[in-house]
Design an enzyme around this catalytic site. Structure first.
Site, PDB file in Angstrom:
ATOM      1  N   HIS A 376       0.776  -1.483   0.096  1.00 13.57           N
ATOM      2  CA  HIS A 376      -0.244  -0.156  -0.161  1.00 13.57           C
ATOM      3  C   HIS A 376       0.924   1.420  -0.058  1.00 13.57           C
ATOM      4  O   HIS A 376       0.162   2.103  -0.081  1.00 13.57           O
ATOM      5  CB  HIS A 376      -0.781   0.053   1.002  1.00 13.57           C
ATOM      6  CG  HIS A 376      -1.628  -1.231   1.003  1.00 13.57           C
ATOM      7  ND1 HIS A 376      -2.909  -1.049   0.880  1.00 13.57           N
ATOM      8  CD2 HIS A 376      -1.921  -2.612   1.754  1.00 13.57           C
ATOM      9  CE1 HIS A 376      -3.978  -1.982   0.790  1.00 13.57           C
ATOM     10  NE2 HIS A 376      -3.152  -2.608   1.439  1.00 13.57           N
ATOM     11  N   LYS A 567      -8.640  14.160   4.449  1.00 12.63           N
ATOM     12  CA  LYS A 567      -7.988  12.493   4.986  1.00 12.63           C
ATOM     13  C   LYS A 567      -6.631  12.540   5.454  1.00 12.63           C
ATOM     14  O   LYS A 567      -6.641  13.596   6.449  1.00 12.63           O
ATOM     15  CB  LYS A 567      -7.234  12.464   3.490  1.00 12.63           C
ATOM     16  CG  LYS A 567      -6.476  14.094   2.989  1.00 12.63           C
ATOM     17  CD  LYS A 567      -5.193  13.629   1.293  1.00 12.63           C
ATOM     18  CE  LYS A 567      -7.056  13.710   0.201  1.00 12.63           C
ATOM     19  NZ  LYS A 567      -6.677  12.270  -0.345  1.00 12.63           N
ATOM     20  N   ARG A 568      -5.799  11.863   5.801  1.00 13.42           N
ATOM     21  CA  ARG A 568      -4.606  12.161   6.853  1.00 13.42           C
ATOM     22  C   ARG A 568      -3.796  13.379   6.472  1.00 13.42           C
ATOM     23  O   ARG A 568      -4.103  13.659   5.417  1.00 13.42           O
ATOM     24  CB  ARG A 568      -4.273  10.487   6.710  1.00 13.42           C
ATOM     25  CG  ARG A 568      -5.085   9.526   7.948  1.00 13.42           C
ATOM     26  CD  ARG A 568      -5.264   9.950   9.155  1.00 13.42           C
ATOM     27  NE  ARG A 568      -4.368  10.228  10.422  1.00 13.42           N
ATOM     28  CZ  ARG A 568      -3.211   9.337  10.428  1.00 13.42           C
ATOM     29  NH1 ARG A 568      -4.375   7.886  11.011  1.00 13.42           N
ATOM     30  NH2 ARG A 568      -2.339   9.397  11.899  1.00 13.42           N
ATOM     31  N   LYS A 573       0.437  14.001   1.119  1.00 11.46           N
ATOM     32  CA  LYS A 573      -0.958  14.745  -0.282  1.00 11.46           C
ATOM     33  C   LYS A 573      -1.173  15.846   0.592  1.00 11.46           C
ATOM     34  O   LYS A 573      -2.130  16.386  -0.578  1.00 11.46           O
ATOM     35  CB  LYS A 573      -1.913  14.637   1.780  1.00 11.46           C
ATOM     36  CG  LYS A 573      -1.452  12.644   1.705  1.00 11.46           C
ATOM     37  CD  LYS A 573      -2.967  12.256   2.864  1.00 11.46           C
ATOM     38  CE  LYS A 573      -2.588  11.074   3.022  1.00 11.46           C
ATOM     39  NZ  LYS A 573      -3.535   9.623   2.002  1.00 11.46           N
ATOM     40  N   THR A 675      -8.625   6.579  -1.391  1.00  9.95           N
ATOM     41  CA  THR A 675      -9.991   6.165  -1.905  1.00  9.95           C
ATOM     42  C   THR A 675     -10.869   6.823  -1.309  1.00  9.95           C
ATOM     43  O   THR A 675     -12.375   6.781  -2.229  1.00  9.95           O
ATOM     44  CB  THR A 675     -10.095   5.057  -1.086  1.00  9.95           C
ATOM     45  OG1 THR A 675      -9.699   4.977   0.265  1.00  9.95           O
ATOM     46  CG2 THR A 675      -9.623   3.563  -1.445  1.00  9.95           C
ATOM     47  N   LYS A 679     -15.375   8.003  -3.356  1.00  5.94           N
ATOM     48  CA  LYS A 679     -16.088   8.460  -2.074  1.00  5.94           C
ATOM     49  C   LYS A 679     -16.665   9.796  -3.375  1.00  5.94           C
ATOM     50  O   LYS A 679     -17.867   9.420  -3.405  1.00  5.94           O
ATOM     51  CB  LYS A 679     -16.010   8.316  -0.754  1.00  5.94           C
ATOM     52  CG  LYS A 679     -15.445   6.947  -0.037  1.00  5.94           C
ATOM     53  CD  LYS A 679     -14.795   6.789   1.394  1.00  5.94           C
ATOM     54  CE  LYS A 679     -14.539   5.413   1.543  1.00  5.94           C
ATOM     55  NZ  LYS A 679     -13.286   5.502   2.397  1.00  5.94           N
TER      56      LYS A 679
HETATM   57  C1  26Q Z   1       3.287   1.021  10.936  1.00  4.53           C
HETATM   58  C2  26Q Z   1       4.253   1.038  11.549  1.00  4.53           C
HETATM   59  C3  26Q Z   1       3.853   1.266  12.504  1.00  4.53           C
HETATM   60  C4  26Q Z   1       2.946   1.218  13.224  1.00  4.53           C
HETATM   61  C5  26Q Z   1       2.141   2.269  12.255  1.00  4.53           C
HETATM   62  C6  26Q Z   1       2.504   1.325  10.684  1.00  4.53           C
HETATM   63  C7  26Q Z   1       1.837   1.743  10.125  1.00  4.53           C
HETATM   64  C8  26Q Z   1      -0.422   1.925   9.671  1.00  4.53           C
HETATM   65  C9  26Q Z   1      -1.255   1.971   9.105  1.00  4.53           C
HETATM   66  C10 26Q Z   1       1.976   2.355   8.504  1.00  4.53           C
HETATM   67  C11 26Q Z   1       0.808   2.617   7.098  1.00  4.53           C
HETATM   68  C12 26Q Z   1      -0.693   2.200   7.560  1.00  4.53           C
HETATM   69  C13 26Q Z   1      -1.166   2.764   6.844  1.00  4.53           C
HETATM   70  C14 26Q Z   1      -1.353   3.113   5.571  1.00  4.53           C
HETATM   71  C15 26Q Z   1      -2.565   3.404   4.423  1.00  4.53           C
HETATM   72  O1  26Q Z   1      -3.426   3.528   4.858  1.00  4.53           O
HETATM   73  N1  26Q Z   1      -1.896   3.316   3.329  1.00  4.53           N
HETATM   74  C16 26Q Z   1      -3.229   3.796   2.308  1.00  4.53           C
HETATM   75  O2  26Q Z   1      -3.876   2.846   1.874  1.00  4.53           O
HETATM   76  C17 26Q Z   1      -4.782   3.319   1.389  1.00  4.53           C
HETATM   77  C18 26Q Z   1      -5.882   1.665   0.582  1.00  4.53           C
HETATM   78  O3  26Q Z   1      -4.482   0.946  -0.206  1.00  4.53           O
HETATM   79  C19 26Q Z   1      -4.846   3.760  -0.445  1.00  4.53           C
HETATM   80  O4  26Q Z   1      -5.523   4.225  -0.984  1.00  4.53           O
HETATM   81  C20 26Q Z   1      -3.494   5.081   0.024  1.00  4.53           C
HETATM   82  O5  26Q Z   1      -3.033   5.361  -1.167  1.00  4.53           O
HETATM   83  C21 26Q Z   1      -2.548   4.923   1.129  1.00  4.53           C
HETATM   84  O6  26Q Z   1      -1.614   5.597   1.364  1.00  4.53           O
END
Ligand code: 26Q
Length: 835
Positions: A376, A567-568, A573, A675, A679
């Site tokens: 991702h 978004k985050r 972004k 995503t 929406k």
């Molecule tokens: C990693 C290490 C330690 C703690 C947390 C994490 C962690 C947690 C969540 C790393 C990444 C995430 C989330 C990533 C994420 O949401 N990526 C998004 O995924 C979507 C679904 O595929 C995409 O549409 C987005 O482009 C992408 O940024």
């Protein structure tokens, strides 16, 4: 684990045979009353909406329960292949409305509640979001399991039951302040505890070898500190099809021996208190934060999820097939949601070898035919790595297995590319350096038969960039699965007015076959239809304002263009680019350049990881700019800016229905898919965006004329990077210079000197990874085009309809259909029960 005493035989059919529950308003009203008075023991003096909500939810849950069991029986009878979606995050949001919609109870429940004198809306709103995810990746998992149930695929979600979900965001003096999200405080009606399915997960200890009656040498993982994993099941209903799948979330619990052996034997209170250590594992969701990398508790969480889930699947396998694993890979598939659960590759090897006595080759053949990995992210810094030291301490047996996988893998590499030492170092699962690290993405690739990205561009960039060596070695493993969203929550539920108009126009088939939305396209040319479309958007904008009234803090005209970025918060972004444009609009107003102005309300929302200083500073900038703009009478009727606190799933349900313009403005090549973009499109917003992630496919579907494109391409970004010169962009543009002057002169921080210096510096830095300055002029131009287009409401409505009509591709039903066709290869299993 001490078990409750078992019945001698099966339970009596008198106990388990139930006639189906009625689905009419009267049946529902009776059950809601029953739950309120009997199950919950409330009476006429109870004022809290919570208990009415719970009574209602229990009545709905009863209807899920019978379908849930029947789905389970149907899967057992079919003896079918299963897939398991392993994810550290399931961002489910609220469950009640979704269950009502999917059970077809919407109308009868409205009636039932009316007869009882309750307001559905109020009860729905009293449910807290299940915020067990950060953002896109977690919400994708939630949309995926919705589609699996709707497609009647035997797929189970496995995740963690965090006690504390995503933090709540407050804004104080313009700054983000986090508050813990104790979402389970008032109970959670949608979960079913299954203590009888508890499994044991081991940590620490050491590995010893032993010989068993002259057989080969065996390994034993001993002196471990064990933690119990207790499953909590959550029903996942398909859309009006009788199927209810399962999301199984693990909670950590201490073993009884844990404390007495290890801590203060004899000191009862101290040893009970020490249970906390074990129970911490499922306590809190980690925010996606680079500063959280390498935290031991996170690795514990990941292994806890992987081990408990694999043991659960193997327990079922052994119950049905004994110790014969020859067909295991034909009947099971694990989809890894990013690398977070990728320790599952090594754990499955361990379970098969150490616990079920397979040899290495048998175990590897099974593992590498059952694991599939979804990536991702393209940001190299986001690729997970764990210090070997930590592994050795926490999971010594797993480290040995990873070393062995690596040794065998590297010998394959050197057989294929003899003497290519650089390649060996590049591809090794172990990164050398001052501290050795395990590269989790490489472990996932080596252990999987499928590796996919989440949009065309992203998958291509993975193959050419990050995973190039692996693509060269195993091109057949790589594939793309463009993300989607579930049209049940993101159109049928969140936008009932638009859904009704669509159904009236093209029938109701679109809910499960979203490609049918293309039947709306001809209506884009029908002025009467456009008028109704516009009226609905307008009503949704009013609903958004009403909903967010308390939080907005400004008066907003619903006829203004609602320009939304939620978004985050992350630099890639580029919320910053959006604020710069807002400053530019403000500057134009102040200098009187406002002929033919399009009134605009710019809405922001999103959480910053608590340790992400720059993201938090950008929130502060947005709030300060909003404060200046909104309080300046010169902007009256022309421009409003607001930051909506605590953006989450349930907020998006209101926001996406009321948006006109969707901001998807990441630096090209950085957003894997997105995503939120889908929406907005599905709800009739137009996109202003870069050629990044799924934006490219959105534009392809809707047509270039109905999309506001700007900015460098991913290729241009990379070729400009070595000689990127932001000053040249600033100098070349009068508009840009003025914006930078306002920012740097302290106009938005009059009594807070210097607080935005770091932001201004980042824009001016030739090392700005996000190259904000390069896209400023193009962005402003595209915004001008959007504003001009909005003036022609007929043309805008036409484009809005076309956006919705061409959004069919972005249903997770399509995405999951592709996962199933190319990766899982499951047969759908019709349910045995009533719909
Ligand atoms: C990693 C290490 C330690 C703690 C947390 C994490 C962690 C947690 C969540 C790393 C990444 C995430 C989330 C990533 C994420 O949401 N990526 C998004 O995924 C979507 C679904 O595929 C995409 O549409 C987005 O482009 C992408 O940024």
């Amino acid at each position: 684990m001490p078990m409750r005493p078992l019945l001698k035989g099966k339970p009596s059919p008198w106990l388990t045979d139930l006639p189906p529950l009625g689905m009419e308003a009267e049946d529902l009203a009776r059950d809601i009353r029953h739950h309120f008075n009997c199950t919950l023991g409330r009476d006429k003096h109870c004022k809290s909406a919570h208990y009415s909500y719970t009574a209602l939810a229990l009545a709905v849950r009863d209807r899920l329960m019978e379908r849930w069991k029947n789905t389970h029986y149907a899967y057992e009878e079919a003896d079918c292949k299963h897939a398991y979606y392993l994810s550290m995050e399931f961002l489910m949001g609220r469950a009640l409305g979704n269950a009502m919609l999917n059970l077809g109870l919407d109308n009868p429940l409205h009636k039932a509640l009316h007869s009882i004198g309750l307001e559905l809306e109020e009860l729905v709103e009293s449910e807290p979001d299940a915020g067990l995810g950060n953002g896109g990746l977690g919400r994708l998992a939630a949309c995926f399991i919705d589609s699996c149930a709707t497609l009647q695929l035997p797929v189970m979600g496995y995740g963690l039951r965090y006690e504390y979900g995503m933090f709540r965001q407050n804004i104080e003096d313009g700054y983000q302040v986090e508050e813990p999200d104790h979402w389970l405080r008032n109970g959670h009606v949608w979960e079913l505890e299954r203590p009888e399915l508890t499994v044991r997960v081991r940590f620490g200890g050491r590995v010893e070898t032993y010989e068993e009656h002259d057989r080969r040498k065996n390994l034993r993982w001993v002196e471990t500190h064990d933690v119990l994993a207790v499953p909590y099941d959550i029903p996942v209903p398909g859309y009006q099809n009788g199927t209810v799948n399962t999301l199984r979330l693990w909670k950590a619990a201490a073993t009884d021996e844990f404390d007495l052996d290890e801590f203060n034997a004899g000191d009862y209170a101290e040893s009970v208190a020490a249970k906390n250590v074990a129970e911490h594992i499922s306590m809190v969701l980690y925010p996606n934060d680079a500063s959280e990398n390498g935290k031991e508790l996170r690795l514990r969480q990941q292994y806890f999820l992987a081990s408990a889930s694999l043991q659960d699947v193997i327990r079922k396998w052994v119950a049905n097939h004994g110790e014969d694993f020859s067909q295991f890979a034909e009947k099971n598939c694990f989809q890894l949601n990013d690398t977070h659960p990728s320790i599952a590759v090594a754990e499955l090897m361990r379970l098969l070898i150490d616990e079920h006595e397979l040899n290495w080759d048998q175990a590897w053949s099974i593992t590498s035919r059952t694991m599939a990995y979804t990536n991702h992210t393209l940001l190299p810094e986001a690729l997970e790595r764990w210090p070997v030291r930590l592994f050795r301490q926490l999971l010594p047996r797993l480290l040995e297995i990873i070393f062995e996988i690596n040794a065998r893998f590297l010998s394959e590499v050197s057989a294929r590319w003899p003497g290519d030492i650089d390649r060996l170092a590049r591809m090794s699962l172990i990164e050398e350096g001052w501290e050795q690290q395990v590269r989790m993405a490489y472990l996932a690739i080596v252990g999987s038969f499928s590796v996919n990205g989440v949009a065309e561009l992203h998958s291509n960039l993975l193959m050419q960039g990050l995973f190039r060596d692996f693509y060269e070695m195993w091109p057949h493993k790589f594939n793309n699965k463009t993300n989607g969203i579930t049209p049940r929550r993101w159109l049928a539920w969140c936008n009932p007015k638009l859904a009704a108009l669509i159904t009236e126009t093209i029938g109701e088939g679109w809910v499960t076959d979203l490609s049918q939305l293309n039947k709306l396209a001809p209506y884009a040319d029908d002025p009467a239809f456009r008028k109704r479309w516009r009226e609905i958007k307008r009503a949704n904008k009013e609903r958004l304002l009403e909903h967010k009234k308390a939080e907005l803090g400004v008066e907003v005209d619903p006829d203004a263009m609602f320009d939304v970025q939620v978004k985050r918060m992350h630099e890639y972004k580029r919320q910053l680019l959006n604020v710069l444009h807002v400053i530019h609009l403000y500057d134009r107003i102040k200098r009187g350049d406002k002929a033919d102005w399009t009134p605009r309300c710019v809405l922001f929302g999103g959480k910053a990881a608590p340790g992400y200083v720059m993201a938090k500073r950008i929130i502060k900038l947005i709030n300060n700019v909003a404060n200046v703009v909104n309080h300046d009478p010169a902007t009256d009727g022309l421009l409003k800016v607001t930051f909506m606190p605590n953006y989450r799933v349930s907020a998006m349900e209101v926001i996406c229905a009321g948006a006109d313009l969707s901001e998807q403005i990441s630096t090209a090549g950085k957003e894997a898919s997105g995503t939120g973009n889908m929406k907005f499109m599905m709800n009739g917003a137009l996109t202003i965006g870069t050629l990044d992630g799924a934006n490219i496919e959105i534009r392809q579907e809707v047509g270039a004329d109905n999309f506001f494109l700007f900015g460098l391409t991913a290729e241009e970004v990379e070729s400009m990077r070595p000689h990127y010169d932001p000053e040249s962009f600033i100098n070349r543009s009068e508009d840009f210079r003025r914006v930078m002057h306002l920012l740097e002169s302290g106009h938005f921080n009059q009594f807070e000197p210097g607080i935005f210096d770091s932001i201004a510096q980042s824009i001016r830095s030739p090392h700005d990874p996000w190259m904000t300055a390069a896209d400023f002029d193009g962005y402003v131009q595209a915004q001008r085009a959007a504003a001009a287009a909005y003036k022609d409401q007929e043309a805008w409505s036409r484009m809005s309809i076309l956006n919705c009509a061409t959004s069919g591709k972005f249903s997770t039903d399509r995405t999951i259909g592709e996962y199933n066709r190319d990766i899982w290869k499951l047969q759908p299993v019709p349910s045995l029960s009533v719909k």
